[in-house]
Design an enzyme around this catalytic site. Structure first.
Site, PDB file in Angstrom:
ATOM      1  N   GLN A  85       0.839  -1.193   0.000  1.00 15.42           N
ATOM      2  CA  GLN A  85       0.000   0.000   0.000  1.00 15.42           C
ATOM      3  C   GLN A  85       0.876   1.244   0.000  1.00 15.42           C
ATOM      4  OE1 GLN A  85      -3.155   0.230  -0.428  1.00 15.42           O
ATOM      5  NE2 GLN A  85      -4.081  -1.704   0.206  1.00 15.42           N
ATOM      6  N   CYS A 125     -10.542  -0.913  -3.358  1.00 13.28           N
ATOM      7  CA  CYS A 125     -10.100   0.431  -3.731  1.00 13.28           C
ATOM      8  C   CYS A 125     -11.038   1.050  -4.767  1.00 13.28           C
ATOM      9  CB  CYS A 125      -8.665   0.404  -4.262  1.00 13.28           C
ATOM     10  SG  CYS A 125      -8.452  -0.619  -5.743  1.00 13.28           S
TER      11      CYS A 125
END
Length: 462
Positions: free
Chosen positions: A291, A419
């Site tokens: 991430q 996401c």
């Protein structure tokens, strides 16, 4: 000959892709306008017109919304600015608290329209611990500017035209400084810069990954193994940046817009970078997934692990699909007796085994392969008892074969990390039809100054 039609519009809300949804007075036609803020009254120029909707570009803010601010970055879109704007961030025109509110609204909108779930609880967005300078990875394209000088920056919105930069407030200072140094070296050593139109040249991108200790790995993305002035390049970078612990090349010889090629060539220094997320320490190869916002990733993983163990549940087995380097897998190990991570990137799986060992987490193991291919091979383990599944898929969401596998009656809980609110809503609707109930959604902001948002959702069988 008349120019494009101009309209006076009022911005009503933000659409899932981050653009503003606006209408003219007395009109039902929706007009999508990038960089608008709900409450703005604007002048916009049509770029596409359909019977039911249109697209336009913002020309002038006639009456700004109370939520509109001046973007801190000088390269961010401003209708009064001459020249192309950087396309890297699309929401700097809103204060951070406003961004958080609208990210929650985007998720609510997708659940209502796509999943047909108007009553699902969506919590307020958890903020990123850092709103600026948070990105731990950057891929910077190179090109030629006026007089043939090298330029490096980010693409203008909707194009591959590079907007040259000397600062970027969402990147770490170290990443920016390394990029500026490589741009200077490219000019000094007359490196052939890749030309997309002619499909010719050598230097395509610079890749930099940093950690919270202030260290970096860097790689030149090139079309061949060659490295003109290698000794001089390595000397210049190592002397300028003691924080640069490793240097690589990534070979991307294909005629494609995909940034990274399949082959990495280690030149000197460290082969991994170490990062700490919450209580865990991870080794990450340059090309492995991590991430991009390390402090916010800890918030995301804590949220997912809490959802997995909701109700003090401890499942005999949990699967972590699309597990990458095992970051979320290790967090999941707190809430299950055994965890199997599945990932198709071999380098990432090698890192995952190392990360489990270095953190002394002994109840996890990893399998290499596409999720669709691995799940049938472990169907006996899945059928042995009630299990939980973590999914953190790419932006496109889960494929139909994966969704079908999740409908196995042995799967009692799904914790979905996404996401993309739109593909999540689509997949949540599919799972709801097979008997799952969506108990709530927690947005987590990993991408301040942009319209992107991560979310964690828990789905249980009754």
């Amino acid at each position: 000959m008349p120019g494009p039609e101009r309209l006076t519009l009022t911005v009503e809300r933000l659409a899932p892709e981050g653009t503003a949804l606006a209408r003219a007075a007395g009109s039902t036609r929706v007009v999508f306008v990038p960089h608008g803020v709900p409450g703005d009254r604007i002048e916009a120029e049509l770029t596409q017109a359909k019977s039911s909707f249109a697209r336009a570009r913002l020309v002038k803010v006639l009456e700004p919304s109370a939520d509109r601010i001046v973007p801190p970055c000088k390269l961010h879109f401003d209708p009064a600015r001459i020249g192309p704007a950087c396309g890297g961030c699309d929401w700097q025109q809103m204060a951070y608290e406003t961004q958080l509110r609208h990210k929650r609204e985007l998720i609510l909108d997708c659940l209502r329209r796509i999943a047909k779930m108007p009553d699902v609880s969506v919590e307020p967005t958890r903020p990123s611990p850092q709103a600026w300078g948070y990105r731990n990875k950057v891929q910077i394209p190179f090109g030629r500017g006026p007089g043939g000088k090298p330029v490096a920056g980010f693409y203008a919105e909707g194009s591959h035209r590079i907007v040259d930069f000397d600062a970027c407030p969402v990147q770490t200072d170290l990443s920016v400084k390394i990029a500026l140094k490589v741009k200077e070296l490219a000019g000094r050593f007359s490196w052939p810069i890749y030309d997309e139109d002619r499909r010719a040249g050598w230097l395509r991108h610079l890749f930099v990954r940093t950690n919270t200790r202030g260290q970096a790995l860097a790689a030149l993305v090139t079309t061949s193994d060659a490295l003109p002035k290698r000794a001089e390049t390595e000397s210049a970078l190592s002397s300028a940046f003691p924080e640069l612990i490793g240097f690589w090349q990534n070979i991307q010889s294909e005629k494609t817009s995909v940034v990274l090629g399949p082959r990495w060539k280690h030149l000197w220094g460290a082969q991994h970078i170490e990062e700490s997320i919450g209580p865990y320490s991870f080794l990450v190869s340059p090309g492995a997934f991590l991430q991009i916002n390390t402090p916010a990733a800890a918030v995301l993983y804590e949220t997912a692990a809490s959802a997995l163990g909701h109700g003090d549940q401890r499942f005999p087995l949990a699967l972590d699909l699309y597990c990458g380097t095992g970051t979320l897998t290790l967090w999941a190990a707190q809430a299950a007796r055994r965890v199997i991570g599945i990932e198709e990137n071999r380098d990432a799986v090698r890192d995952a085994w190392k990360n489990a060992e270095r953190n002394q987490v002994k109840n996890v193991r990893f399998k290499i392969g596409r999720v669709e291919a691995v799940l049938p091979r472990i169907k006996e383990e899945i059928a042995a008892g009630a299990i939980a599944v973590l999914v953190d898929p790419p932006r496109a969401g889960c494929s139909v074969p994966v969704l079908r596998a999740l409908t196995n009656p042995a799967v009692r809980r799904v914790v979905y990390v996404s996401c993309d609110p739109a593909t999540f809503a689509r997949d949540a609707a599919y799972l709801a039809k097979s008997g799952f109930r969506l108990h709530g959604v927690q947005p987590v902001d990993l991408f301040p100054q942009t319209s992107h948002v991560e979310l964690v959702a828990r789905l249980d069988r009754p």
